[in-house]
Design a protein around this motif. Sequence first.
Motif, short mmCIF file in Angstrom:
data_model
loop_
_atom_site.label_atom_id
_atom_site.label_comp_id
_atom_site.label_asym_id
_atom_site.label_seq_id
_atom_site.Cartn_x
_atom_site.Cartn_y
_atom_site.Cartn_z
N CYS A 29 0.85 -1.19 0.00
CA CYS A 29 0.00 0.00 0.00
C CYS A 29 0.89 1.24 0.00
O CYS A 29 1.85 1.34 0.77
N ARG A 31 0.27 4.18 1.05
CA ARG A 31 0.16 5.06 2.22
C ARG A 31 0.77 4.45 3.48
O ARG A 31 1.53 5.12 4.20
N CYS A 32 0.48 3.17 3.75
CA CYS A 32 0.90 2.59 5.04
C CYS A 32 1.90 1.45 4.90
O CYS A 32 2.28 0.85 5.90
N CYS A 116 -7.49 -1.11 2.07
CA CYS A 116 -6.40 -1.52 2.94
C CYS A 116 -6.98 -1.93 4.30
O CYS A 116 -7.82 -1.23 4.86
N CYS A 121 -5.76 3.42 7.93
CA CYS A 121 -5.50 3.69 6.50
C CYS A 121 -6.81 3.63 5.70
O CYS A 121 -7.31 4.64 5.22
N ARG A 123 -7.55 2.84 2.78
CA ARG A 123 -7.47 3.45 1.45
C ARG A 123 -8.03 2.49 0.40
O ARG A 123 -7.79 1.28 0.48
#
Length: 601
Positions: A29, A31-32, A116, A121, A123
């Motif tokens: 992912c 973002r995380c 996710c 998160c 997302r």
Amino acid sequence: MVHILSTLSLCILFIYLFICNAIKEYLKCRRCQHRVSWRSNIVNLREHVSFGTGFHGSEDIHLFEEKVHTQVHSFKDEKNDYHVFLTVEDVDIDCRKKNKVKSDWFVGLTAAECRCPRDWCQRLVGWRFQNVDRHFYGLLVKELHGPHLKGWLWCQSCRNHLFQLEDIVPKDPVSSKIVYKESTIIGRVFGVRVPVLKDEHGILRKILTVTGDKLMGNRGDPVKAGDGWFKDYKEFCPVCCSTCEEIIGREYKATKKGGDTLAVVFWEKIGGQFTIPTGLRSLPYSNVSDRKAIIVGNTYVSDPDTRNKLMCCANDADAMERELKSLRLPFEVRTLKNATKDQIISALENIPTEKDQVVLFYFSGHGSAEKGFHFIVPDSDDRRHWEEATTTSSTTTSSYINIRQIETLLMKTGARVKISIIDACRGTGQFHDQVSEECRKAVDDLSRSYLDDDDDGVFEEASCTQVEERDDEEENSTQSTDENRAATTSVEPSSDENGRDFRRLNESHQGYGFVKMYSCADDTLSSAGDRTSLSNFTKHLVSEMTKELSIYRLFQHVNTLMKSDAGRLKQVPRVHSTLTEPFRFQTRDLPDFSHLPANRD
């Protein structure tokens, strides 16, 4: 002892290197950094799934230390946003089956959102596609961590770096300020929505939003934001390129304490990879705008035998005309109903001769065959026409039309793309036992070289094999023509001159770019509808024509629908093609890149 320790050290080092390498092989992912899937799970779907609307192709994507060559797919969702994703077999994400997405991205498959699984998160990372037989996942390329998001976009004037793809943070302005929005694809993989707004001076600005401190350039003095584009952002600093000193955008500062900064980049100032993936580009055949069609629907109202009437054929012609005119590149249509032989031939002969055009002929009505020759049956007000079709006194005089004569006339137009669609029987019907021996003898006397009915460039997957159900066909041949569409074969073989033209044109460049579609296989029957409906073949064909499908995919869909809709009459459509590039009735709705310079990376 030393030897054992050295061996053990090497093993530990090997395991460590293997683990380090394995970590790099995860799809994560953005973002995380959650491990979404594994590199080995990436799968190509060409042999498993029928593609629906959208773009499909292959691309080199820099997901790991080296690039990965894989299939990519791009679609517009119901909000008109572009999404670019790759497909995998297995994932570690939260699939929300209740959050189904309305789409026709893949034929016969439903889509559900996948996010996710980490609570902080959540997302959107892709979708789960499934039917009763299988499932797979589509992962958004822009939501995957990797070097592919490190690509730079630069100043259009001096090519100085401005920001990276990973710095793009889509943010919607105040809705009342938006004039309209455009969807586009940046850097081959990043689908974004680009709003167009009016600034404080009334000038239209197309903007892209990025993380404030990531936009490289010189900041000016703060100015009160009179544009009102963003709530909670009351002032901005003009941003100039550090090299050419042109104003490229604005950096907004939040009024709330601890608020993030937001940068706006003016679209016309950005240079970079503004292209859709190489394998997804629209192809020349589909962009031919000069399109002409001749549509024939014969109901045979003049036939004294009411069993031969096919009232659905008028509906077929109307539906085909309606769909062809509704396309993004519409056809110029001429429709003939209850047309005679002279009217059909005259319409074909009077098509203007142009090289860069598409020419289509569609026929719905009676058809027949005799020893490799296929015919369509025109209408006629002359009673002798129908007497000839039901008596055994005819010889070689006929008002029927050999399909090869139609194909010859289409090739003579010189068109780039020629399409022949015949929704009629290609076998014997209810009067088969009345066909004269003289007609059969006339066919036997023809040159054997003229009997070859094979075409080069056949779509092997789309051309279905004939269903060998002779007992059923013989049973069907005794039914009314409301059930089948065959008529007596009153044969007039093409002249020697026509035969030479047919062979000569097939051996020239005009033999290419030809698509021949039939509603049933050789020597079989085609099902008709009633007064208020369409024939089965035309019904499914027009339902798929407005989708962004190549002829190949369109016919696959029609075959799938015909197979699921099969009744007592086994009807297997056929297609032959000599296209050298894909052709689409419905052209793709591509992003507009006309404002960009010709030299793109």
